[in-house]
Scaffold this active site. Structure first.
Site, PDB file in Angstrom:
ATOM      1  N   GLU A   1      -9.883  11.693   3.421  1.00 39.09           N
ATOM      2  CA  GLU A   1      -8.731  11.197   3.902  1.00 39.09           C
ATOM      3  C   GLU A   1      -7.819  12.017   2.687  1.00 39.09           C
ATOM      4  O   GLU A   1      -7.108  12.026   1.805  1.00 39.09           O
ATOM      5  CB  GLU A   1      -7.945   9.340   3.133  1.00 39.09           C
ATOM      6  CG  GLU A   1      -7.078   9.278   3.843  1.00 39.09           C
ATOM      7  CD  GLU A   1      -6.486   8.091   3.451  1.00 39.09           C
ATOM      8  OE1 GLU A   1      -7.278   7.182   2.140  1.00 39.09           O
ATOM      9  OE2 GLU A   1      -5.728   6.892   3.995  1.00 39.09           O
TER      10      GLU A   1
ATOM     11  N   CYS B   1      -1.451   4.613   6.341  1.00 41.34           N
ATOM     12  CA  CYS B   1      -2.172   4.578   6.136  1.00 41.34           C
ATOM     13  C   CYS B   1      -2.170   4.852   7.739  1.00 41.34           C
ATOM     14  O   CYS B   1      -3.207   5.073   8.126  1.00 41.34           O
ATOM     15  CB  CYS B   1      -3.327   3.162   5.627  1.00 41.34           C
ATOM     16  SG  CYS B   1      -1.787   1.969   6.846  1.00 41.34           S
TER      17      CYS B   1
ATOM     18  N   LYS C   1      -1.500  -9.170  -7.024  1.00 42.21           N
ATOM     19  CA  LYS C   1      -1.799  -8.245  -8.282  1.00 42.21           C
ATOM     20  C   LYS C   1      -0.560  -7.315  -7.551  1.00 42.21           C
ATOM     21  O   LYS C   1      -1.953  -6.317  -6.358  1.00 42.21           O
ATOM     22  CB  LYS C   1      -2.558  -8.182  -8.702  1.00 42.21           C
ATOM     23  CG  LYS C   1      -3.111  -7.738 -10.294  1.00 42.21           C
ATOM     24  CD  LYS C   1      -4.294  -5.991 -10.314  1.00 42.21           C
ATOM     25  CE  LYS C   1      -4.416  -5.184  -9.069  1.00 42.21           C
ATOM     26  NZ  LYS C   1      -2.683  -4.194 -10.106  1.00 42.21           N
TER      27      LYS C   1
ATOM     28  N   GLU D   1      -0.173  -1.551 -10.010  1.00 41.15           N
ATOM     29  CA  GLU D   1       0.566  -1.191 -11.587  1.00 41.15           C
ATOM     30  C   GLU D   1       1.486  -0.149 -10.637  1.00 41.15           C
ATOM     31  O   GLU D   1       2.213   0.381 -12.280  1.00 41.15           O
ATOM     32  CB  GLU D   1      -0.586  -0.729 -12.359  1.00 41.15           C
ATOM     33  CG  GLU D   1      -1.680   0.612 -12.213  1.00 41.15           C
ATOM     34  CD  GLU D   1      -3.099   0.061 -11.043  1.00 41.15           C
ATOM     35  OE1 GLU D   1      -2.035  -0.419  -9.909  1.00 41.15           O
ATOM     36  OE2 GLU D   1      -3.895   0.588 -11.678  1.00 41.15           O
ATOM     37  N   ARG D   2       1.087   1.053 -10.460  1.00 36.31           N
ATOM     38  CA  ARG D   2       2.381   1.762 -10.139  1.00 36.31           C
ATOM     39  C   ARG D   2       3.767   1.287  -9.624  1.00 36.31           C
ATOM     40  O   ARG D   2       5.067   2.671  -9.983  1.00 36.31           O
ATOM     41  CB  ARG D   2       1.583   3.558  -9.198  1.00 36.31           C
ATOM     42  CG  ARG D   2       0.244   3.804  -9.530  1.00 36.31           C
ATOM     43  CD  ARG D   2      -0.015   4.430  -8.894  1.00 36.31           C
ATOM     44  NE  ARG D   2      -1.332   4.999  -8.241  1.00 36.31           N
ATOM     45  CZ  ARG D   2      -2.572   5.468  -7.843  1.00 36.31           C
ATOM     46  NH1 ARG D   2      -1.955   5.523  -6.353  1.00 36.31           N
ATOM     47  NH2 ARG D   2      -3.343   5.347  -8.014  1.00 36.31           N
TER      48      ARG D   2
ATOM     49  N   SER E   1      -7.221   2.041  -1.127  1.00 32.62           N
ATOM     50  CA  SER E   1      -8.329   2.635  -1.114  1.00 32.62           C
ATOM     51  C   SER E   1      -9.413   2.181  -0.406  1.00 32.62           C
ATOM     52  O   SER E   1     -10.054   1.705  -0.924  1.00 32.62           O
ATOM     53  CB  SER E   1      -8.667   4.026  -1.883  1.00 32.62           C
ATOM     54  OG  SER E   1      -9.144   3.080  -3.193  1.00 32.62           O
TER      55      SER E   1
ATOM     56  N   PHE F   1      -0.370   1.335  -3.565  1.00 30.46           N
ATOM     57  CA  PHE F   1       1.155   1.977  -4.116  1.00 30.46           C
ATOM     58  C   PHE F   1       2.267   2.459  -3.051  1.00 30.46           C
ATOM     59  O   PHE F   1       3.173   1.841  -3.423  1.00 30.46           O
ATOM     60  CB  PHE F   1       1.235   2.817  -4.823  1.00 30.46           C
ATOM     61  CG  PHE F   1       1.400   4.443  -4.283  1.00 30.46           C
ATOM     62  CD1 PHE F   1       1.549   5.061  -3.903  1.00 30.46           C
ATOM     63  CD2 PHE F   1       0.149   5.095  -3.507  1.00 30.46           C
ATOM     64  CE1 PHE F   1       1.459   6.236  -3.045  1.00 30.46           C
ATOM     65  CE2 PHE F   1      -0.629   5.525  -3.584  1.00 30.46           C
ATOM     66  CZ  PHE F   1      -0.313   6.697  -3.549  1.00 30.46           C
TER      67      PHE F   1
HETATM   68  P1  NAD Z   1      -6.200   1.776  -4.438  1.00 29.89           P
HETATM   69  O1  NAD Z   1      -6.919   1.230  -3.963  1.00 29.89           O
HETATM   70  O2  NAD Z   1      -6.176   3.211  -5.845  1.00 29.89           O
HETATM   71  O3  NAD Z   1      -5.490   0.797  -5.075  1.00 29.89           O
HETATM   72  C1  NAD Z   1      -5.195  -0.441  -4.591  1.00 29.89           C
HETATM   73  C2  NAD Z   1      -4.901  -1.223  -5.301  1.00 29.89           C
HETATM   74  O4  NAD Z   1      -6.936  -1.782  -5.673  1.00 29.89           O
HETATM   75  C3  NAD Z   1      -4.238  -1.706  -6.834  1.00 29.89           C
HETATM   76  O5  NAD Z   1      -3.873  -3.035  -6.984  1.00 29.89           O
HETATM   77  C4  NAD Z   1      -5.293  -0.874  -7.435  1.00 29.89           C
HETATM   78  O6  NAD Z   1      -4.976  -1.553  -9.169  1.00 29.89           O
HETATM   79  C5  NAD Z   1      -6.623  -1.581  -7.407  1.00 29.89           C
HETATM   80  N1  NAD Z   1      -7.844  -1.319  -7.710  1.00 29.89           N
HETATM   81  C6  NAD Z   1      -7.508   0.899  -7.333  1.00 29.89           C
HETATM   82  N2  NAD Z   1      -8.605   1.087  -8.019  1.00 29.89           N
HETATM   83  C7  NAD Z   1     -10.035  -0.150  -7.932  1.00 29.89           C
HETATM   84  C8  NAD Z   1     -10.895  -0.158  -8.717  1.00 29.89           C
HETATM   85  N3  NAD Z   1     -11.683   1.022  -8.571  1.00 29.89           N
HETATM   86  N4  NAD Z   1     -12.077  -0.895  -8.384  1.00 29.89           N
HETATM   87  C9  NAD Z   1     -10.981  -2.116  -8.146  1.00 29.89           C
HETATM   88  N5  NAD Z   1      -9.259  -2.612  -7.918  1.00 29.89           N
HETATM   89  C10 NAD Z   1      -9.055  -1.388  -8.295  1.00 29.89           C
HETATM   90  O7  NAD Z   1      -5.373   2.397  -3.189  1.00 29.89           O
HETATM   91  P2  NAD Z   1      -3.654   3.359  -3.708  1.00 29.89           P
HETATM   92  O8  NAD Z   1      -3.970   5.114  -4.002  1.00 29.89           O
HETATM   93  O9  NAD Z   1      -2.754   2.453  -3.976  1.00 29.89           O
HETATM   94  O10 NAD Z   1      -2.992   2.835  -1.932  1.00 29.89           O
HETATM   95  C11 NAD Z   1      -4.160   4.089  -1.479  1.00 29.89           C
HETATM   96  C12 NAD Z   1      -4.560   3.828  -0.351  1.00 29.89           C
HETATM   97  O11 NAD Z   1      -4.741   2.601   0.508  1.00 29.89           O
HETATM   98  C13 NAD Z   1      -4.881   4.879   0.690  1.00 29.89           C
HETATM   99  O12 NAD Z   1      -6.089   5.218   0.569  1.00 29.89           O
HETATM  100  C14 NAD Z   1      -3.804   4.528   1.960  1.00 29.89           C
HETATM  101  O13 NAD Z   1      -5.237   4.847   3.401  1.00 29.89           O
HETATM  102  C15 NAD Z   1      -4.719   2.666   1.808  1.00 29.89           C
HETATM  103  N6  NAD Z   1      -3.914   2.160   2.741  1.00 29.89           N
HETATM  104  C16 NAD Z   1      -4.329   1.649   3.534  1.00 29.89           C
HETATM  105  C17 NAD Z   1      -3.899   0.491   4.567  1.00 29.89           C
HETATM  106  C18 NAD Z   1      -4.363  -0.268   5.272  1.00 29.89           C
HETATM  107  O14 NAD Z   1      -3.648  -0.972   6.231  1.00 29.89           O
HETATM  108  N7  NAD Z   1      -5.371   0.179   6.246  1.00 29.89           N
HETATM  109  C19 NAD Z   1      -2.325   0.431   3.865  1.00 29.89           C
HETATM  110  C20 NAD Z   1      -2.015   0.938   3.014  1.00 29.89           C
HETATM  111  C21 NAD Z   1      -3.033   1.870   2.428  1.00 29.89           C
END
Ligand code: NAD
Length: 505
Positions: free
Chosen positions: A390, A290, A182, A185-186, A235, A158
Site C-alpha cells: 500500500e 484507505c 485514543k 497522536e499526529r 495500518s 491520522f
Molecule cells: P497506524 O496503524 O500507524 O496508526 C493507527 C493507530 O494505531 C494510531 O492511533 C496509532 O497510535 C496506533 N498504532 C500505530 N502503530 C502501532 C503499533 N505498532 N502497535 C499498536 N498501535 C499502533 O495507521 P495510520 O498511519 O494512522 O493510518 C493509515 C493506515 O490506516 C493506512 O494503512 C490506511 O489504509 C488505514 N486506514 C484504513 C481504513 C479502513 O477503513 N480500512 C480507514 C482509514 C485508514
C-alpha cells in the site's frame, strides 16, 4: 461557537477525562507538526498509567447511570450533537487542515461523512429494537433486548481525524455504552473539539473520554479488563496486533486495515467521466485514503487513455491545504514522503514506466512541506513492490490486461479486499464484476464507494479482521449484546402438578 482558542492555540493537547480537559502530568510528549510547513503546532502527551486508569474508571462509573438513561434521552443527545457538529464543521475542518494537511474542502468532507454516522445514530429507537415471538409454547413468550456492553474503546488513524472517531464513540454511546478514545497522536485536535461539542450536547461526564499516546496507550486499552470492545482503524501492522492481543484478552475487536483498491476501466466506459474519477480518487487527499483508487487496471485499448490521464493529473494544484486553490495537500510526515518516494523508485528499478513524477515538487511558500505531486507508474506487474505494498500517497500504479476476466482474477489474487470499482456502460459487465470480485465494497462508475451509514463499511479479506463491521446494522451489533428472555405467565389453576424432569420440548 466552540471555544476554539482552548484547543488550537494551546501549546499542548489536553486529555479529556470525566468531563474535564486536563493537562497531562507525563514527561513523554510527541510534537504535532503542520505537514505543509513542518512547524510544530502543538504537542500531545503520552498519558501516564494513572491518567489512563482514571479515564477507564470514569467511563465505568458513567456506564452505571448512562445504561439506565432512557433511549429517548440518548437519542436527544445525538440530535444535539449532530446539530453542534454541523454548525462547527468549518472550525473542525480548520484544525484538521492544520494538523493533517488535507484541503479545507476535503476536511469539511471528513467531518461531514462522520456527521452522517451521528445522524444515523439518531435512529436508535428503531435500530436497537429487539425481536419477539409470542406463544413459543403454551403461555410462553420469547423476546430479545439489545443491551450495551459496558466500556468500549476506539483507536484511530491520522487520515480521517473526524470521520473515524465519529464511526466509534457516537455509535457506542447511543447504544448505552461509554467510550475511551485514543486518537492518532499526529492529529488529535479534531477529537478534542468534538469532546467539547459532546459535552455541550449533554453527554454526561465520563461517558466519553480521550487518552493520548502511542503503543503504550494501545497496550493499556488491550490489556484493561474493564474495556469490553475495541474498534480499530489503521495500518495492517497495528491492526493485526490489536486484533490478536485484544481477542486473546477476551475483547470484541473490529479492525479495519490497509488497502490496495483497483479501478477497472473497460473500453465502453465514458472516457471523460472515468478519467476525472480516476484522477480525483487516486490523487485526492494526497492518496491518503484507505479507499483511494490507487491501482488502475486498463482493459484492452483503454491503455491508450493514459496520456490523457497524465494531462489531467498535471493540472491538479498541489499546495498547503489552507490555500483555496489547492487540490491536494502534503503527506502527513517527512517519513511518509520518504517511504512513498522509495516505493516509486522501487517501481522504476523493477521496470515500470514513470510517466509522471511528483517527487521533486517544490511548493512556493511551503518549501519545507511534505509534498509529493501526482505520480503515475505504468506497465506495473503484480510482483513489483509498488503493487504489493500500500503506497498511501498520490501515486497511481497502472496495469494493462486484455479482458475483464483477467482484471477480476488480478483483484481476487490481491490479499486486500477494501474497495474496488469498475467503469463501464455495460450492465452485464458490471453485474459480472460485482458477482465475481471478492472485495467488500464495490463501485460501479463510482470511484470511492464508501457506503452511507445506513449500510456498513464492509471491507473484507486482508483489509478487515473481526466479524462485525463499522456502523450500519453491524455497528449496532458490535456495540450491543443480545439478551433473550423466555417467560411463562400462567393462571394459577393451570400450573404444573408434577415436577417436569425431561428436557422441555
Ligand atoms: P497506524 O496503524 O500507524 O496508526 C493507527 C493507530 O494505531 C494510531 O492511533 C496509532 O497510535 C496506533 N498504532 C500505530 N502503530 C502501532 C503499533 N505498532 N502497535 C499498536 N498501535 C499502533 O495507521 P495510520 O498511519 O494512522 O493510518 C493509515 C493506515 O490506516 C493506512 O494503512 C490506511 O489504509 C488505514 N486506514 C484504513 C481504513 C479502513 O477503513 N480500512 C480507514 C482509514 C485508514
Amino acid at each position: 461557537m466552540i471555544d476554539i482558542i482552548f484547543c488550537i492555540f494551546q501549546t499542548t493537547t489536553p486529555l479529556f477525562i470525566d468531563g474535564k480537559f486536563i493537562e497531562s502530568q507525563t514527561n513523554e510528549w510527541i510534537d504535532i507538526h503542520d505537514p505543509a510547513t513542518n512547524e510544530v503546532v502543538s504537542r500531545v502527551p503520552c498519558a501516564t498509567d494513572s491518567e489512563m486508569n482514571s479515564a477507564v474508571a470514569a467511563a465505568d462509573r458513567a456506564f452505571q447511570s448512562w445504561k439506565e438513561t432512557s433511549i429517548l434521552t440518548r437519542q436527544q443527545v445525538m440530535f444535539k450533537l449532530q446539530d453542534l457538529i454541523r454548525t462547527n464543521s468549518p472550525e473542525i475542518a480548520k484544525i484538521i487542515t492544520m494538523e493533517q494537511g488535507k484541503t479545507l474542502l476535503d476536511a469539511e468532507g471528513d467531518v461531514f461523512r462522520g456527521l452522517q454516522v451521528v445522524e444515523h445514530a439518531c435512529s436508535i429507537t428503531s435500530l436497537q429494537l429487539g425481536e419477539s415471538l409470542p406463544s413459543v409454547a403454551k403461555d410462553m413468550d420469547t423476546y430479545t433486548y439489545r443491551i450495551p456492553l459496558g466500556v468500549t474503546a476506539g483507536i484511530t488513524p491520522f487520515n480521517f481525524p473526524a470521520m473515524i472517531p465519529l464511526w466509534m464513540f457516537p455509535m457506542a454511546l447511543v447504544c448505552g455504552n461509554t467510550s475511551v478514545i485514543k486518537p492518532s497522536e499526529r492529529d488529535p485536535g479534531a477529537v478534542m473539539l468534538m469532546m467539547k461539542l459532546a459535552q455541550d450536547a449533554g453527554i454526561p461526564d465520563g461517558a466519553v473520554n480521550v487518552i493520548h499516546g502511542a503503543k503504550r496507550a494501545v497496550n493499556f486499552i488491550l490489556d484493561n479488563p474493564v474495556i469490553k470492545a475495541v474498534s480499530f482503524v489503521g495500518s495492517d501492522q497495528a491492526g493485526e496486533y490489536i486484533y490478536e492481543r485484544g481477542s486473546a484478552n477476551g475483547k470484541r475487536v473490529q479492525s479495519n486495515m490497509g488497502a490496495k483498491n483497483h479501478g477497472v476501466i473497460l473500453p465502453d466506459a465514458n472516457k471523460e467521466a472515468t478519467l476525472n474519477a480516476l484522477c480525483g480518487a487516486a490523487f485526492g487527499a494526497a492518496g491518503q485514503r484507505c479507499m483511494a483508487l490507487s491501482t488502475a487496471v486498463f482493459v484492452g485499448e483503454t491503455k491508450n487513455w493514459i496520456p490523457e490521464l497524465v494531462e489531467r493529473a498535471k493540472k491538479l494544484k498541489v499546495s498547503a491545504g489552507a490555500e483555496p486553490e489547492a487540490d491536494l495537500g502534503p503527506l502527513i510526515t517527512p517519513e511518509a514522503k520518504d517511504r512513498v518516494c522509495k516505493l516509486v523508485q522501487s517501481g522504476v528499478n523493477e521496470g515500470a514506466g514513470l510517466i509522471l513524477d511528483g517527487r521533486d515538487i517544490s511548493v512556493k511558500g511551503y518549501e519545507n512541506g511534505n509534498f509529493v505531486g501526482p505520480t503515475i507508474l505504468t506497465d506495473v506487474k503484480p510482483d513489483m513492490e509498488c503493487y504489493t505494498e500500500e503506497i498511501f500517497g498520490p501515486v497511481l500504479v497502472t496495469l494493462n490486461v486484455d479482458t475483464l476476466d483477467e482484471a477480476i482474477s488480478l483483484i481476487n489474487k490481491n490479499p486486500y479486499g477494501n474497495g474496488t470499482a469498475v467503469f463501464t456502460n455495460s450492465g452485464a459487465a458490471a453485474r459480472k464484476f460485482q458477482n465475481e470480485v471478492d472485495v467488500g465494497q464495490i463501485g460501479i462508475n463510482v470511484p470511492i464507494p464508501v457506503p452511507l451509514p445506513m449500510f456498513a463499511f464492509t471491507g473484507s479479506r486482508g483489509s478487515f479482521r473481526g466479524d462485525t463491521n463499522f456502523y450500519g446494522k453491524s455497528g449496532i451489533a458490535f456495540y450491543t449484546q443480545t439478551k433473550t428472555i423466555t417467560s411463562l405467565w400462567r393462571e394459577e389453576d393451570a400450573t404444573d402438578k408434577v415436577a417436569p424432569t425431561a428436557m422441555p420440548t
